[in-house]
Design an enzyme around this catalytic site. Structure first.
Site, PDB file in Angstrom:
ATOM      1  N   SER A   1      34.028  43.898  30.980  1.00 50.98           N
ATOM      2  CA  SER A   1      33.779  45.085  31.790  1.00 50.98           C
ATOM      3  C   SER A   1      34.539  46.222  31.124  1.00 50.98           C
ATOM      4  O   SER A   1      35.627  45.984  30.593  1.00 50.98           O
ATOM      5  CB  SER A   1      34.316  44.871  33.213  1.00 50.98           C
TER       6      SER A   1
ATOM      7  N   TYR B   1      36.795  53.789  37.264  1.00 52.37           N
ATOM      8  CA  TYR B   1      37.092  52.369  36.993  1.00 52.37           C
ATOM      9  C   TYR B   1      37.185  51.581  38.296  1.00 52.37           C
ATOM     10  O   TYR B   1      36.615  50.497  38.424  1.00 52.37           O
ATOM     11  CB  TYR B   1      38.392  52.240  36.193  1.00 52.37           C
TER      12      TYR B   1
ATOM     13  N   LYS C   1      34.686  48.424  39.351  1.00 52.72           N
ATOM     14  CA  LYS C   1      35.067  47.046  39.662  1.00 52.72           C
ATOM     15  C   LYS C   1      34.597  46.654  41.060  1.00 52.72           C
ATOM     16  O   LYS C   1      34.153  45.526  41.286  1.00 52.72           O
ATOM     17  CB  LYS C   1      36.590  46.866  39.566  1.00 52.72           C
TER      18      LYS C   1
END
Ligand code: NDP
Length: 341
Positions: free
Chosen positions: A85, A158, A162
């Site tokens: 990721s 970010y 996630k």
């Protein structure tokens, strides 16, 4: 016959420790990288440094933003651990730059695993998908029941990436016929030894501190995990019958940025004058953030302590955690051994 485990983004900091743990436990590992030939070289060298026999390691090419390669990657695997990721040190202006590869990549891996009949997938999420709830009540101890609210206007791309990737994975597991069992690991800020000089954002912070980049540190504090615990918990979540359908916070204690600097200096006294020498008053950080974009991401964090419980990983997976101090010290010592700080 030896079981093969697919590990996505096998060249990454955490993934290399997962690969090492799997190889030590006798599994064959099929890693993915955006360039398999380069990736094989990187991971083999890291395994040699870790003293792990890499004979049962192979690598295939696959990119989170493209369909090609994922079906072949998953074919014949007994388990898949999806680690890849984007984890940039500087946040992009366009959140989609990280959200799309994170969410769509997760769905690509899950679709390929479903087609290949892989019975269980373990996903690397983060405590950032847990702790940014709609409101923060001082003293609240975060657990696997908590979820980040992605409509908050003060969280980074970010954090959004996630959270949305993990939510997409749970929705896929719930709604797709024949989907693999899903287990999720939510690590805190990951420290512990680096296996090579290609540092993740979380160790880059130590690198920058050791180089004297930050005379002072903003007042921020976060949960810390040791990469060796994170790797072991992924493997436990892969095989434990009780882990199916569960999230596991992987963190033990918290650290402030200033405290990390002090622990680096305790491990490597010659760096005492390089690491942050004071905690910056919040008003100073707010002022500097006008010109330094990197500081803007810490503004909502100033003075807030978020504590997570790791009771579930201890109770369900029987995991004994290393301390945050051990994780930070061993990261510093590994960076010194690699001649990085
Ligand atoms: P790294 O940057 O070392 O690893 C990230 C990995 O993702 C790399 O292998 C990278 O491949 C891969 N990747 C990124 N974008 C793509 C893409 N488009 N296609 C294929 N692969 C891609 O970071 P970490 O090891 O620290 O992070 C690994 C995972 O752990 C991530 O999911 C991260 O969010 C999560 N995590 C990390 C924490 C930490 O503090 N380190 C804390 C909590 C969660 P390439 O080498 O080709 O760039």
């Amino acid at each position: 016959m030896t079981d093969t485990v697919l590990v996505t983004g096998a060249t990454g900091f955490i993934a290399k420790h997962i690969v090492a743990e799997l190889l030590r436990q006798g599994y064959a590992v099929r890693g993915t990288a955006r360039d398999a030939a380069k990736g094989l070289d990187i991971v083999q060298k890291a395994m040699a440094r870790a003293g792990v026999d890499a004979t049962r390691l192979s690598m295939v090419t696959a990119d989170l933003t493209r369909d090609e390669g994922w079906d072949a990657a998953a074919s014949g695997c007994r388990y898949a651990i999806h680690v890849a990721s984007p984890f940039p040190i500087t946040q992009p202006n366009d959140a989609d730059e990280v959200v799309r590869p994170a969410r769509e990549g997760t769905l690509r891996v899950l679709r390929a695993a479903t087609k290949a009949g892989v019975p269980r997938v373990v996903l690397t999420s983060s405590t950032v998908a847990v702790m940014y709830t709609a409101s923060h009540e001082p003293g609240h101890v975060y657990s696997e029941a908590d979820w980040t609210d992605t409509t908050r206007s003060d969280i980074t791309p970010y954090i959004i990436s996630k959270t949305l990737a993990e939510q997409a994975a749970w929705a896929f597991a719930r709604e797709t016929g024949g989907a693999p069992e899903l287990a999720v690991v939510n690590p805190g800020f990951v420290q512990g030894p680096a296996l090579d000089p290609d540092l993740s954002t979380s160790l880059e912070v130590q690198h920058l501190m050791g180089k004297g980049a930050y005379p002072g540190a903003p007042r921020i504090e976060f949960p810390v995990a040791d990469v060796r615990d994170v790797a072991e918990i992924h493997v436990k979540a892969m095989t434990s019958p009780a882990a199916a359908g569960e999230r596991f916070i992987a963190a033990n204690g918290t650290a402030t940025l200033y405290g990390i600097g002090q622990q680096i200096a305790a491990a490597l006294p010659d760096l005492a004058r390089k690491v942050p020498r004071f905690e910056m008053p919040d008003v100073m950080v707010r002022g500097l953030a006008v010109v330094d974009k990197r500081l803007r991401t810490v503004l909502p964090e100033l003075g807030i302590v978020r504590v997570c419980s790791n009771a579930k990983a201890r109770d369900t997976l029987g995991h004994e955690f290393r301390s945050a101090e051990t994780a930070i010290r061993d990261a510093a010592l590994s960076l010194r051994a690699l001649k990085i700080i």
